[in-house]
Design a protein around this motif. Sequence first.
Motif, mmCIF file in Angstrom:
data_model
loop_
_atom_site.group_PDB
_atom_site.id
_atom_site.type_symbol
_atom_site.label_atom_id
_atom_site.label_comp_id
_atom_site.label_asym_id
_atom_site.label_seq_id
_atom_site.Cartn_x
_atom_site.Cartn_y
_atom_site.Cartn_z
ATOM 1 N N PHE A 61 -2.583 -2.400 -7.110
ATOM 2 C CA PHE A 61 -2.209 -2.982 -8.399
ATOM 3 C C PHE A 61 -1.870 -4.454 -8.172
ATOM 4 O O PHE A 61 -2.509 -5.334 -8.717
ATOM 5 N N SER A 62 -0.880 -4.705 -7.320
ATOM 6 C CA SER A 62 -0.554 -6.073 -6.917
ATOM 7 C C SER A 62 0.360 -6.028 -5.701
ATOM 8 O O SER A 62 1.326 -5.258 -5.673
ATOM 9 N N ALA A 111 1.870 -1.203 -5.421
ATOM 10 C CA ALA A 111 2.532 -2.187 -6.274
ATOM 11 C C ALA A 111 3.757 -2.621 -5.485
ATOM 12 O O ALA A 111 4.708 -1.847 -5.318
ATOM 13 N N ALA A 112 3.721 -3.826 -4.948
ATOM 14 C CA ALA A 112 4.796 -4.299 -4.083
ATOM 15 C C ALA A 112 5.435 -5.552 -4.660
ATOM 16 O O ALA A 112 4.779 -6.316 -5.379
ATOM 17 N N GLY A 113 6.703 -5.756 -4.355
ATOM 18 C CA GLY A 113 7.383 -6.961 -4.809
ATOM 19 C C GLY A 113 7.269 -7.163 -6.307
ATOM 20 O O GLY A 113 7.590 -6.273 -7.101
ATOM 21 N N ALA A 114 6.785 -8.341 -6.702
ATOM 22 C CA ALA A 114 6.637 -8.646 -8.125
ATOM 23 C C ALA A 114 5.667 -7.694 -8.813
ATOM 24 O O ALA A 114 5.729 -7.521 -10.037
ATOM 25 N N GLY A 115 4.779 -7.065 -8.048
ATOM 26 C CA GLY A 115 3.876 -6.075 -8.629
ATOM 27 C C GLY A 115 4.617 -4.892 -9.219
ATOM 28 O O GLY A 115 4.197 -4.311 -10.225
ATOM 29 N N VAL A 116 5.757 -4.522 -8.608
ATOM 30 C CA VAL A 116 6.593 -3.454 -9.164
ATOM 31 C C VAL A 116 7.100 -3.867 -10.537
ATOM 32 O O VAL A 116 7.061 -3.089 -11.504
#
Length: 264
Positions: A61-62, A111-116
């Motif tokens: 996702f990001s 989905a990591a960091g700002a992706g969350v």
Amino acid sequence: MELKKLIYTVQDGVAVITMDYLKNLNAIDEQMADELQYVVDAAEQDPAVRVVVLKGSRKAFSAGGDIGYFYQLIQAGGEVNMDGLISKVGSVADGIKRMSKLVITSVCGAAAGAGVSLALAGDFMICADNAKFILAFVNLGLVPDTGATYLLCKSIGTARTMELAATGRPMGAQEAKDLGLAYRVTTVDELDEVTMAFAKKLAAGPLISYKNIKKQIYDASYADYKKWLDETEVPTQRQCAASMDFQEGCKAFMEKRKPQFQGQ
């Protein structure tokens, strides 16, 4: 605006925003943030758009922030100032919450960091069973940004938010659903079909009702969101980004080793 890191389409009342920069797993830099803000504003203003879908790729996702970029700055002896980026992505997250149209986030892979935070910003989150949410900031000596702490505290309470933020442990799709963060979990192969079927169902619904339900919920739970982003998130991240711990965390991540934090 020419979109270089996103794909934006509108069909049958559904606007689909696809983060499409797999070179760094849809990591969010200022260009990506500017493009996201542009399409969120475009969708809000377009009467042909009834529902919005935000998605990434099957692989991710990001991945959040562009750690490689920060690493290069550190190696060159430059200052890492995240204020502009954090402010921009925070405005995107707030814009999604504030907009009058329902937003579905469709999450596959990491989905990591700002992706969350972007995944949480929608009104409904549909996940593939391989989705993994990681508040990885602490591993770099940073604090969560893009509203993650704020949104999670509102959704799952302070104790669970503290656990996820302070440990940086991954959270799977089923746990996200059990906690009430995800609306539905499906397979990787069926994610797009399930997401679009739900989007079209919403697009056929009472838009004035949806718009005012969103306004009620925003005013009840998120009215101080932008103020919190500006007055709490940006300054706390600024202090962390100026620390030696952040430099060590960033170097360790890129050099694939365990960081040696000194609390400085």
